[in-house]
Design an enzyme around this catalytic site. Sequence first.
Site, PDB file in Angstrom:
ATOM      1  N   ARG A 145       8.700   0.895   0.602  1.00 43.59           N
ATOM      2  CA  ARG A 145       9.206   1.623  -0.658  1.00 43.59           C
ATOM      3  C   ARG A 145      10.323   2.740  -0.093  1.00 43.59           C
ATOM      4  O   ARG A 145      10.291   3.416   0.778  1.00 43.59           O
ATOM      5  CB  ARG A 145       8.419   2.416  -1.593  1.00 43.59           C
ATOM      6  CG  ARG A 145       9.007   2.987  -2.909  1.00 43.59           C
ATOM      7  CD  ARG A 145       7.882   3.405  -3.760  1.00 43.59           C
ATOM      8  NE  ARG A 145       7.287   4.564  -3.200  1.00 43.59           N
ATOM      9  CZ  ARG A 145       6.510   5.487  -3.921  1.00 43.59           C
ATOM     10  NH1 ARG A 145       6.253   5.098  -5.215  1.00 43.59           N
ATOM     11  NH2 ARG A 145       5.860   6.447  -3.441  1.00 43.59           N
ATOM     12  N   THR A 186      15.353   5.795  -3.580  1.00 44.23           N
ATOM     13  CA  THR A 186      15.694   5.101  -4.829  1.00 44.23           C
ATOM     14  C   THR A 186      14.461   4.419  -5.502  1.00 44.23           C
ATOM     15  O   THR A 186      14.245   4.085  -6.589  1.00 44.23           O
ATOM     16  CB  THR A 186      16.408   3.764  -4.605  1.00 44.23           C
ATOM     17  OG1 THR A 186      15.644   2.814  -3.417  1.00 44.23           O
ATOM     18  CG2 THR A 186      17.563   4.297  -3.745  1.00 44.23           C
ATOM     19  N   ASP A 204      -1.416   8.788   0.332  1.00 43.68           N
ATOM     20  CA  ASP A 204      -0.864   7.798   0.855  1.00 43.68           C
ATOM     21  C   ASP A 204      -1.859   6.871   1.588  1.00 43.68           C
ATOM     22  O   ASP A 204      -2.454   7.106   2.616  1.00 43.68           O
ATOM     23  CB  ASP A 204       0.255   8.218   1.795  1.00 43.68           C
ATOM     24  CG  ASP A 204       0.970   6.944   2.196  1.00 43.68           C
ATOM     25  OD1 ASP A 204       0.218   6.256   3.139  1.00 43.68           O
ATOM     26  OD2 ASP A 204       2.287   6.878   2.087  1.00 43.68           O
ATOM     27  N   ASP A 224      -1.497   6.102   5.222  1.00 46.75           N
ATOM     28  CA  ASP A 224      -1.620   7.162   6.069  1.00 46.75           C
ATOM     29  C   ASP A 224      -3.165   7.578   6.336  1.00 46.75           C
ATOM     30  O   ASP A 224      -3.477   7.944   7.413  1.00 46.75           O
ATOM     31  CB  ASP A 224      -0.850   8.597   5.779  1.00 46.75           C
ATOM     32  CG  ASP A 224       0.688   8.420   5.835  1.00 46.75           C
ATOM     33  OD1 ASP A 224       1.212   7.579   6.630  1.00 46.75           O
ATOM     34  OD2 ASP A 224       1.206   9.252   5.116  1.00 46.75           O
TER      35      ASP A 224
END
Length: 215
Positions: free
Chosen positions: A105, A109, A205, A208
């Site tokens: 991603r 944007t 995340d 992560d």
Amino acid sequence: MSFQTLVVDHPLVAHKLTALRDQDTDSPTFRRLTDELVTLLAYEATREVRVSPHEIITPVTATTGVKLVSPKPLVVPILRAGLGMLDGMMRLLPTSEVGFLGMARDEETLEAVTYAERLPDRLTGRQCYVLDPMLATGGTLAAAIRFLTDRGADHITCICLLAAPEGCARVEADLADLDVPVTVVTAAMDERLNDKGYIVPGLGDAGDRLYGVVG
């Protein structure tokens, strides 16, 4: 497109998800819990896996069971975080084939960008199981589904640890022109996205937390 979302309501799913959400859960424990949770989700996700009658002989008599039909199901983890879900899925579908799709991603944007793929050129008649921990904005998952259906896949099931309402709405809207059934199986439908496109309350995340922060 036929689109549906299945939130798996089970005490063990909720229990493991609670531990995954906890910011104090370390990476080794997070990986183990993800593996266990995916196997539970995969049990529900494979209810419509295609089978055909199969004649066997037990120690007592002949009988008819079932076996997976050909072509075999294709499991597609979305790199990198989807890799953390692969073992849990393959435990339930050990004879399936595995393809890989690298999608990231763009944090500016929030659009999905494909950077790698290892998939058959033709997926005609294939059931595909897409593994992606977080259905957040929906852009990555929608792009992955279109990538697979463009190659002929005719049945898509997505397994996500968490989903956001905005992401589900975008997947349905972006793929409205597809004549392919799509199901999202998840452990929870969370409240919303924040202004950075992260699921709230979420679990942070997933990549992560599975593998550590890679600079």
